[in-house]
Design a protein around this motif. Structure first.
Motif, PDB file in Angstrom:
ATOM      1  N   MET A  77       0.832  -1.216   0.000  1.00 41.30           N
ATOM      2  CA  MET A  77       0.000   0.000   0.000  1.00 41.30           C
ATOM      3  C   MET A  77       0.860   1.256   0.000  1.00 41.30           C
ATOM      4  O   MET A  77       0.548   2.228  -0.692  1.00 41.30           O
ATOM      5  CB  MET A  77      -0.947   0.000   1.202  1.00 41.30           C
ATOM      6  N   ALA A  78       1.948   1.244   0.748  1.00 44.98           N
ATOM      7  CA  ALA A  78       2.835   2.405   0.796  1.00 44.98           C
ATOM      8  C   ALA A  78       3.469   2.667  -0.565  1.00 44.98           C
ATOM      9  O   ALA A  78       3.576   3.827  -0.998  1.00 44.98           O
ATOM     10  CB  ALA A  78       3.911   2.200   1.862  1.00 44.98           C
ATOM     11  N   GLY A  82       2.180   1.832  -3.477  1.00 47.07           N
ATOM     12  CA  GLY A  82       1.098   2.341  -4.327  1.00 47.07           C
ATOM     13  C   GLY A  82       0.795   3.792  -4.041  1.00 47.07           C
ATOM     14  O   GLY A  82       0.603   4.603  -4.956  1.00 47.07           O
ATOM     15  N   ARG A  83       0.751   4.141  -2.763  1.00 45.47           N
ATOM     16  CA  ARG A  83       0.485   5.532  -2.385  1.00 45.47           C
ATOM     17  C   ARG A  83       1.597   6.445  -2.883  1.00 45.47           C
ATOM     18  O   ARG A  83       1.338   7.554  -3.367  1.00 45.47           O
ATOM     19  CB  ARG A  83       0.333   5.633  -0.867  1.00 45.47           C
ATOM     20  N   ALA A  84       2.846   6.002  -2.781  1.00 43.06           N
ATOM     21  CA  ALA A  84       3.972   6.804  -3.263  1.00 43.06           C
ATOM     22  C   ALA A  84       3.857   7.048  -4.762  1.00 43.06           C
ATOM     23  O   ALA A  84       4.148   8.150  -5.250  1.00 43.06           O
ATOM     24  CB  ALA A  84       5.295   6.123  -2.919  1.00 43.06           C
ATOM     25  N   VAL A  95       1.019   7.119  -6.549  1.00 42.37           N
ATOM     26  CA  VAL A  95      -0.070   8.083  -6.742  1.00 42.37           C
ATOM     27  C   VAL A  95       0.412   9.487  -6.397  1.00 42.37           C
ATOM     28  O   VAL A  95       0.181  10.444  -7.144  1.00 42.37           O
ATOM     29  CB  VAL A  95      -1.306   7.691  -5.902  1.00 42.37           C
ATOM     30  N   ASP A  96       1.098   9.628  -5.273  1.00 42.85           N
ATOM     31  CA  ASP A  96       1.612  10.939  -4.872  1.00 42.85           C
ATOM     32  C   ASP A  96       2.562  11.511  -5.924  1.00 42.85           C
ATOM     33  O   ASP A  96       2.523  12.715  -6.215  1.00 42.85           O
ATOM     34  CB  ASP A  96       2.327  10.854  -3.525  1.00 42.85           C
ATOM     35  N   ILE A 115      -7.369   9.194 -11.143  1.00 46.75           N
ATOM     36  CA  ILE A 115      -6.598   9.695 -10.003  1.00 46.75           C
ATOM     37  C   ILE A 115      -6.535  11.216 -10.085  1.00 46.75           C
ATOM     38  O   ILE A 115      -6.901  11.911  -9.149  1.00 46.75           O
ATOM     39  CB  ILE A 115      -5.185   9.088  -9.962  1.00 46.75           C
ATOM     40  N   SER A 175     -11.917  11.834  -5.153  1.00 44.29           N
ATOM     41  CA  SER A 175     -11.657  10.467  -4.685  1.00 44.29           C
ATOM     42  C   SER A 175     -12.739  10.010  -3.719  1.00 44.29           C
ATOM     43  O   SER A 175     -13.211   8.867  -3.799  1.00 44.29           O
ATOM     44  CB  SER A 175     -10.293  10.394  -4.004  1.00 44.29           C
TER      45      SER A 175
END
Length: 75
Positions: A27-28, A30-32, A34-35, A47, A68
């Motif tokens: 998850m981290a 994936g979040r990175a 997206v960020d 997104i 979102s």
């Protein structure tokens, strides 16, 4: 793994829940990603762009959180 009896214990008996460290790491990452797309303004469907006919429309960064949330809620 979460089977029906375990889910019932969580829902009705407040059994503890844990997320596997590997899942947290995934998850981290994936979040990175997206960020980074948001920061670098890389078009990413749903997104930082609209959906369907609006897929080529960039969303303003100030509207991304609300967009979102609406998508998660199905509105």
């Amino acid at each position: 793994s979460l089977d029906i009896p375990a889910l019932e214990r969580v829902a009705f008996q407040n059994a503890p829940v844990a997320i596997a460290p590997e899942a947290v790491e995934t998850m981290a990452r994936g979040r990175a990603l997206v960020d980074r797309y948001v920061r670098d303004r890389v078009p990413a469907y749903g997104i930082n762009t609209g959906l369907g006919a609006r897929a080529t429309k960039a969303l303003p960064e100030t509207e991304l959180a609300e967009f979102s949330l609406r998508m998660v809620r199905g509105r």
